[in-house]
Design an enzyme around this catalytic site. Sequence first.
Site, PDB file in Angstrom:
ATOM      1  N   ASP A 214       0.861  -1.166   0.000  1.00  0.00           N
ATOM      2  CA  ASP A 214       0.000   0.000   0.000  1.00  0.00           C
ATOM      3  C   ASP A 214       0.909   1.230   0.000  1.00  0.00           C
ATOM      4  O   ASP A 214       2.117   1.139   0.189  1.00  0.00           O
ATOM      5  CB  ASP A 214      -0.962  -0.010   1.195  1.00  0.00           C
ATOM      6  CG  ASP A 214      -2.169   0.889   0.920  1.00  0.00           C
ATOM      7  OD1 ASP A 214      -2.109   1.671  -0.056  1.00  0.00           O
ATOM      8  OD2 ASP A 214      -3.157   0.824   1.660  1.00  0.00           O
TER       9      ASP A 214
HETATM   10  C1  BGC Z   1      -4.850   3.363   0.102  1.00  0.00           C
HETATM   11  C2  BGC Z   1      -4.974   2.354  -1.014  1.00  0.00           C
HETATM   12  C3  BGC Z   1      -4.773   3.033  -2.338  1.00  0.00           C
HETATM   13  C4  BGC Z   1      -3.416   3.697  -2.333  1.00  0.00           C
HETATM   14  C5  BGC Z   1      -3.060   4.364  -3.648  1.00  0.00           C
HETATM   15  C6  BGC Z   1      -3.591   4.192  -0.005  1.00  0.00           C
HETATM   16  O1  BGC Z   1      -3.568   5.241   0.908  1.00  0.00           O
HETATM   17  O2  BGC Z   1      -4.897   2.694   1.342  1.00  0.00           O
HETATM   18  O3  BGC Z   1      -6.208   1.703  -0.949  1.00  0.00           O
HETATM   19  O4  BGC Z   1      -4.895   2.118  -3.380  1.00  0.00           O
HETATM   20  O5  BGC Z   1      -3.394   4.685  -1.315  1.00  0.00           O
HETATM   21  O6  BGC Z   1      -3.790   5.484  -3.888  1.00  0.00           O
END
Ligand code: BGC
Length: 739
Positions: free
Chosen positions: A293
């Site tokens: 993530d």
């Molecule tokens: C979120 C993810 C997301 C990623 C990219 C993160 O803060 O938890 O779900 O895909 O950012 O934007």
Amino acid sequence: MKIRLILPVLAFFMAGTISAAGADGIRKTESSEDREMDRFISALMRKMTLEEKVGQMVQIPANFTTGPAVRTGNYIKAIEEGRVGSMLNVEGVAATRKYQELAMKSRLRIPLIFGKDVIHGYRTGFPIPLAEASSFDMEVIERAARCAAREASAAGIHWTFAPMVDVGWDARWGRVMEGAGEDPFYGAAVARARVKGFQGEDLSDTATVLSCIKHFAGYGAVIAGKEYNSVDMSMGQFANFYMLPYKAGVEAGAATVMTAFNDFNSVPCTVNGDLLRGLLKDSWGFDGFTVSDYASLGEVVNHRCAVDRKDAARQGVMAGLDMEMSTGCYADFLVELVRDGSVPEKFVDDAVRRVLEQNRLGLFEDPFRYCNEERERTVIGSAKSREDALYVAERSIVLLENENNFLPLSPDIRKVALVGPLSKSRYDMCGMWSCADQSRVVTLYDAMMERGVDVLYSDGYDLGTGELKDTSLTMSYARQADAVVVTIGERAENSGEMRCRGDISIAQEQQALVSMLAASGKPVVVLLMCGRPVIFNEAREAAASVLCTWWLGSESGNAICNVLWGDYNPSGKLPMTFPLHNGQIPLYYQQKSTGRPESSGWWHSRYQDIPNGPAYPFGYGLSYTTFEYSAPELLSGDGEDIHAKVKVCVRNTGKYAGEEVVQLYVRDDVASVTRPVKELKGFRKIALGPGEVAEVVFDITDSQLGFYDERLEYIVEPGRFTLMTGGDSVHLRSVDFTL
Ligand code: BGC
């Protein structure tokens, strides 16, 4: 009692480490189905330097970030030198073409993969995922994902970071808006439908995108519903209540899996080898690639599980994290870690092969095949997309109250007092994680005007401060109108990532406004616009009718009008329990039996000051018609896998054609471990004209009767089960079954 064990799943979890269990989670290339691609990738990898291999494991953000700011360095040079595999947040044909051209300057011309959070529609906004999940209709859910894929791929995007399949019991957690609610069985069905919708039958079709199951694992169980918090649960709890949607998404062929921010069994998921190499790759045979993530690999240092970013990089690759999003730990240290012998190169090779295999998109043949200006112009925001968005939005609405069948509004009602600024807010109808073109959102006000309704509009309260305003004007409109429709709820920024709330009540002022309007003597229709279950006891008691419309996207206003005037008879059911009080949270229907249930008298499990029961239970939702259920009947099975069948007849006893979600719940009456009082194990959406009857039959197989133990072994214990059918998780009729 005899115990039958089936599906032994997971020895390595008990062994603690991957090496001890003897499984390295590295895929055996000889098992690959596509030999030609395999040969192509092997040949390519032989030509790649270590730096180029590591490059494939690096994803960098561009344009804007969706998390804390990160250092990206000179990424143009890095792309030209083949040191970047993927970019996030680049969109549009012009931009993706520009970056792909840079990648084509690299020595081996390996194409970039462009990823983005396309969560509920792209430029044509769809209902938030929790709303779509209210449809209990897999065709609806698949259709929404397919449309999002069609539009996003036309904008040069190859990969969506969706679906989020985290089961959520805690309505304080803002991200419940992104999921399918509280139930693992239902969540698994939705996960399959979303993966299928995004990826279609064949990823080489340019109207599809790679999907991403997230957040692996257990992110929906963050303690106290607080974003980025820890998760603490036993393996049995994980397996029985959280695991199925991830597994279902993987089995449906999801190309990628994103790790979660939280820890799991005290190890951050991003570097959790038991989860990534063990459960996901080795046990489930996942053959796509994993991605961290946003910045979560570097954050292992903040978890105090790595001494520095280099140590985090080492742990990540050893654990089976194939691509790193945003913090550059792999870019900065992985080459060195392999060279100094800290990381065996075979782990890098396995990760790179998994990433390169996304060649299924056809990018090696033509890196620009998603860069078609004509397609971008005609597909995005097309009439077909709008039609899909309306179809899905209508089916996402849940009718919660309807005193004296006030809805649908009779055709004689032409003068409507419309109150509440959400009725005019394009921004709020999109919800969080929206890519929608806000200028093309149809608000409720727009739709009523278009319909020729005589609208007396007043804000009633201030969207920014929340304070009541224009009260005397609002009340005079209410007195003049045939009906009052008032929109209350949350703003788009009140649910979603980093939008956790300690109090999920609707603002007191908004609720007081509903009471005031009801005091005018006119029946009041409340439209609840929100991204999570909310508490609104005063308003729901004052209202004649309540529709939970969530945030419905580009076609919000049209969908709501169609439901208000009965062009579409609402058929949604709640995928999450609505609590009565904050103190009940987490509140979910599949609670376990305690030693002191209600029948124990005064000393039973409860609070002193608030009741146990919800405002609205899981699976609940009304229709403009009524359905009558017969008692369920037990039929014999097939003597093999189907132990029995349950038959229930459902009759439409009202005046309108309508749809109903027929639900099957199962209770294991006596087991060797504590089990839930009931669990959803089947559902079927049916459509019935007035007076029509449908017969619904559910098969009862091992998969509905068993449970996972702490070793992740699936167990079915013979004995008595209660099988329950009905239209929500509370109003059920039952029949016994003995295995
Ligand atoms: C979120 C993810 C997301 C990623 C990219 C993160 O803060 O938890 O779900 O895909 O950012 O934007």
